[in-house]
Motif scaffolding. Structure first.
Motif, PDB file in Angstrom:
ATOM      1  N   ASP A   4     -37.087-116.073 -64.603  1.00 37.74           N
ATOM      2  CA  ASP A   4     -36.734-116.876 -65.778  1.00 37.74           C
ATOM      3  C   ASP A   4     -37.936-117.035 -66.697  1.00 37.74           C
ATOM      4  N   HIS A   5     -39.105-117.259 -66.094  1.00 41.77           N
ATOM      5  CA  HIS A   5     -40.326-117.392 -66.894  1.00 41.77           C
ATOM      6  C   HIS A   5     -40.692-116.077 -67.568  1.00 41.77           C
ATOM      7  N   GLU A   6     -40.517-114.957 -66.842  1.00 42.77           N
ATOM      8  CA  GLU A   6     -40.954-113.657 -67.355  1.00 42.77           C
ATOM      9  C   GLU A   6     -39.957-113.037 -68.315  1.00 42.77           C
ATOM     10  N   PHE A   7     -38.651-113.087 -67.980  1.00 41.48           N
ATOM     11  CA  PHE A   7     -37.647-112.385 -68.771  1.00 41.48           C
ATOM     12  C   PHE A   7     -36.770-113.314 -69.600  1.00 41.48           C
ATOM     13  N   GLY A   8     -36.702-114.586 -69.217  1.00 39.21           N
ATOM     14  CA  GLY A   8     -35.855-115.510 -69.960  1.00 39.21           C
ATOM     15  C   GLY A   8     -36.621-116.505 -70.797  1.00 39.21           C
ATOM     16  N   ASP A   9     -37.968-116.408 -70.770  1.00 39.99           N
ATOM     17  CA  ASP A   9     -38.829-117.314 -71.543  1.00 39.99           C
ATOM     18  C   ASP A   9     -38.570-118.780 -71.211  1.00 39.99           C
ATOM     19  N   GLY A  10     -38.169-119.034 -69.952  1.00 38.40           N
ATOM     20  CA  GLY A  10     -37.931-120.407 -69.528  1.00 38.40           C
ATOM     21  C   GLY A  10     -36.645-121.011 -70.035  1.00 38.40           C
ATOM     22  N   SER A  11     -35.752-120.186 -70.612  1.00 39.20           N
ATOM     23  CA  SER A  11     -34.513-120.698 -71.194  1.00 39.20           C
ATOM     24  C   SER A  11     -33.453-121.004 -70.149  1.00 39.20           C
ATOM     25  N   GLY A  12     -33.609-120.442 -68.951  1.00 39.53           N
ATOM     26  CA  GLY A  12     -32.614-120.623 -67.910  1.00 39.53           C
ATOM     27  C   GLY A  12     -31.574-119.529 -67.857  1.00 39.53           C
ATOM     28  N   THR A  13     -31.608-118.588 -68.794  1.00 43.25           N
ATOM     29  CA  THR A  13     -30.660-117.470 -68.809  1.00 43.25           C
ATOM     30  C   THR A  13     -31.427-116.159 -68.955  1.00 43.25           C
ATOM     31  N   PHE A  14     -31.151-115.224 -68.070  1.00 38.98           N
ATOM     32  CA  PHE A  14     -31.817-113.923 -68.132  1.00 38.98           C
ATOM     33  C   PHE A  14     -30.993-112.907 -67.355  1.00 38.98           C
ATOM     34  N   ASP A  15     -31.278-111.632 -67.588  1.00 37.86           N
ATOM     35  CA  ASP A  15     -30.640-110.550 -66.844  1.00 37.86           C
ATOM     36  C   ASP A  15     -31.577-110.083 -65.742  1.00 37.86           C
ATOM     37  N   LEU A  16     -31.033-109.849 -64.566  1.00 43.55           N
ATOM     38  CA  LEU A  16     -31.840-109.315 -63.478  1.00 43.55           C
ATOM     39  C   LEU A  16     -32.407-107.964 -63.886  1.00 43.55           C
ATOM     40  N   PRO A  17     -33.699-107.729 -63.669  1.00 45.13           N
ATOM     41  CA  PRO A  17     -34.298-106.470 -64.093  1.00 45.13           C
ATOM     42  C   PRO A  17     -33.938-105.286 -63.198  1.00 45.13           C
ATOM     43  N   THR A  32     -26.275-111.112 -65.025  1.00 45.37           N
ATOM     44  CA  THR A  32     -26.780-112.250 -65.797  1.00 45.37           C
ATOM     45  C   THR A  32     -26.899-113.475 -64.902  1.00 45.37           C
ATOM     46  N   ILE A  33     -28.051-114.126 -64.955  1.00 44.77           N
ATOM     47  CA  ILE A  33     -28.323-115.330 -64.171  1.00 44.77           C
ATOM     48  C   ILE A  33     -28.468-116.512 -65.116  1.00 44.77           C
ATOM     49  N   ARG A  34     -27.807-117.618 -64.770  1.00 45.34           N
ATOM     50  CA  ARG A  34     -27.979-118.864 -65.510  1.00 45.34           C
ATOM     51  C   ARG A  34     -28.442-119.947 -64.547  1.00 45.34           C
ATOM     52  N   LEU A  35     -29.550-120.574 -64.886  1.00 52.54           N
ATOM     53  CA  LEU A  35     -30.095-121.673 -64.094  1.00 52.54           C
ATOM     54  C   LEU A  35     -29.798-122.968 -64.842  1.00 52.54           C
ATOM     55  N   THR A  36     -28.811-123.712 -64.354  1.00 53.25           N
ATOM     56  CA  THR A  36     -28.351-124.899 -65.086  1.00 53.25           C
ATOM     57  C   THR A  36     -29.006-126.188 -64.612  1.00 53.25           C
ATOM     58  N   ASP A  37     -29.759-126.113 -63.494  1.00 56.39           N
ATOM     59  CA  ASP A  37     -30.450-127.301 -62.983  1.00 56.39           C
ATOM     60  C   ASP A  37     -31.790-126.856 -62.394  1.00 56.39           C
ATOM     61  N   ILE A  38     -32.724-126.555 -63.289  1.00 52.61           N
ATOM     62  CA  ILE A  38     -34.001-126.009 -62.854  1.00 52.61           C
ATOM     63  C   ILE A  38     -34.782-127.013 -62.009  1.00 52.61           C
ATOM     64  N   LYS A  39     -34.631-128.293 -62.311  1.00 54.51           N
ATOM     65  CA  LYS A  39     -35.327-129.314 -61.522  1.00 54.51           C
ATOM     66  C   LYS A  39     -34.877-129.280 -60.065  1.00 54.51           C
ATOM     67  N   LEU A  67     -35.599-116.180 -52.662  1.00 53.36           N
ATOM     68  CA  LEU A  67     -34.735-115.892 -53.813  1.00 53.36           C
ATOM     69  C   LEU A  67     -34.901-116.955 -54.889  1.00 53.36           C
ATOM     70  N   ALA A  68     -34.943-118.217 -54.504  1.00 51.64           N
ATOM     71  CA  ALA A  68     -35.081-119.296 -55.485  1.00 51.64           C
ATOM     72  C   ALA A  68     -36.370-119.158 -56.287  1.00 51.64           C
ATOM     73  N   ASN A  69     -37.462-118.875 -55.613  1.00 56.38           N
ATOM     74  CA  ASN A  69     -38.733-118.715 -56.315  1.00 56.38           C
ATOM     75  C   ASN A  69     -38.751-117.470 -57.188  1.00 56.38           C
ATOM     76  N   MET A  70     -38.122-116.398 -56.717  1.00 56.36           N
ATOM     77  CA  MET A  70     -38.044-115.197 -57.536  1.00 56.36           C
ATOM     78  C   MET A  70     -37.261-115.472 -58.817  1.00 56.36           C
TER      79      MET A  70
END
Length: 233
Positions: free
Chosen positions: A161-174, A209-216, A153-156
């Motif tokens: 995020d890279h594909e749908f959120g452009d690396g912004s950390g916020t995207f909607d599940l497709p 909606t998914i928000r990734l607040t600590d990508i590291k 799940l974490a890798n997905m």
């Protein structure tokens, strides 16, 4: 097929290098059609009568056994699906249905096999497409075998995020969460628990909606590798 559709099809990677005469022969009985969502296109076990190419929309590949159903893959533009069955003149090993309004090119399988024998450029494009599909299956299999459900799940999420959120950390599940769980090889209940496990790693869920607040931190847990996660390898 309408003559006005031919330039759009001709520009696709499968067809743009083949000879004009062979392209015209291949398109003679083909047609481009728009289908509504949730329409069954093929059923596993049926003969592969057509090659399908998704031009717009999304198609779900799924399978059934022992009263269970599993999503095998989601096909996005521009991609053919179940190509091996067409070339082998075999039955479909998966079913397919539209997940959204989709424009799909249908080419009779017999014509595909005939032109495959005649046109080297078309044959090369088909082989490269199958090679890409094979490598995708290997990566998916490695993920299932080598990663825990939480790591999958974490890798997905990082990939989405890279594909749908452009690396912004916020995207909607497709996809809906039931489909997502099936793609990841887990139950919806296990998916919910996996999302809870990822909360300390900065994963916030608000509906779809998914928000990734600590990508590291998420990457530290996920340990992504190009040999599984990079679609270009």
């Amino acid at each position: 097929m309408r003559s006005s559709d031919l330039p759009e099809v001709r520009a696709l990677g499968l067809f743009n290098s083949m000879g004009e005469e062979n392209f015209e022969a291949l398109m003679q009985a083909a047609y481009l059609q728009t289908f509504p969502p949730q329409l069954d296109l093929v059923h596993e076990g049926d003969p592969a009568d057509f090659l399908y190419v998704v031009i717009e929309g999304c198609v779900e590949l799924y399978a059934n056994a022992n009263r269970r159903e599993a999503t095998m893959a989601m096909v996005h533009p521009v991609s053919p699906f179940i190509l091996a069955a067409v070339l082998k003149d075999a039955v479909y090993l998966m079913s397919a249905r539209t997940r959204a309004r989709s424009k799909i090119l249908l080419i009779p399988s017999e014509d595909v096999r005939s032109i495959f024998e005649l046109d080297d450029a078309f044959a090369r494009a088909m082989v490269l497409e199958m090679a890409g599909s094979y490598r995708y299956v290997i990566k998916e299999h490695k993920g299932l075998k080598l990663r825990s459900s939480v790591e999958r799940l974490a890798n997905m999420l990082l990939r989405q995020d890279h594909e749908f959120g452009d690396g912004s950390g916020t995207f909607d599940l497709p996809y809906d969460k039931r489909t997502l769980a099936s793609l990841l090889g887990m139950t919806p209940e296990n998916l919910s628990r996996a999302f809870n496990t990822l909360k300390p790693y900065g994963v916030e869920v608000d509906g779809t909606t998914i928000r990734l607040t600590d990508i590291k931190a998420l990457k530290t847990l996920a340990k992504p590798t190009p040999l599984i996660d990079d679609p270009k390898t």
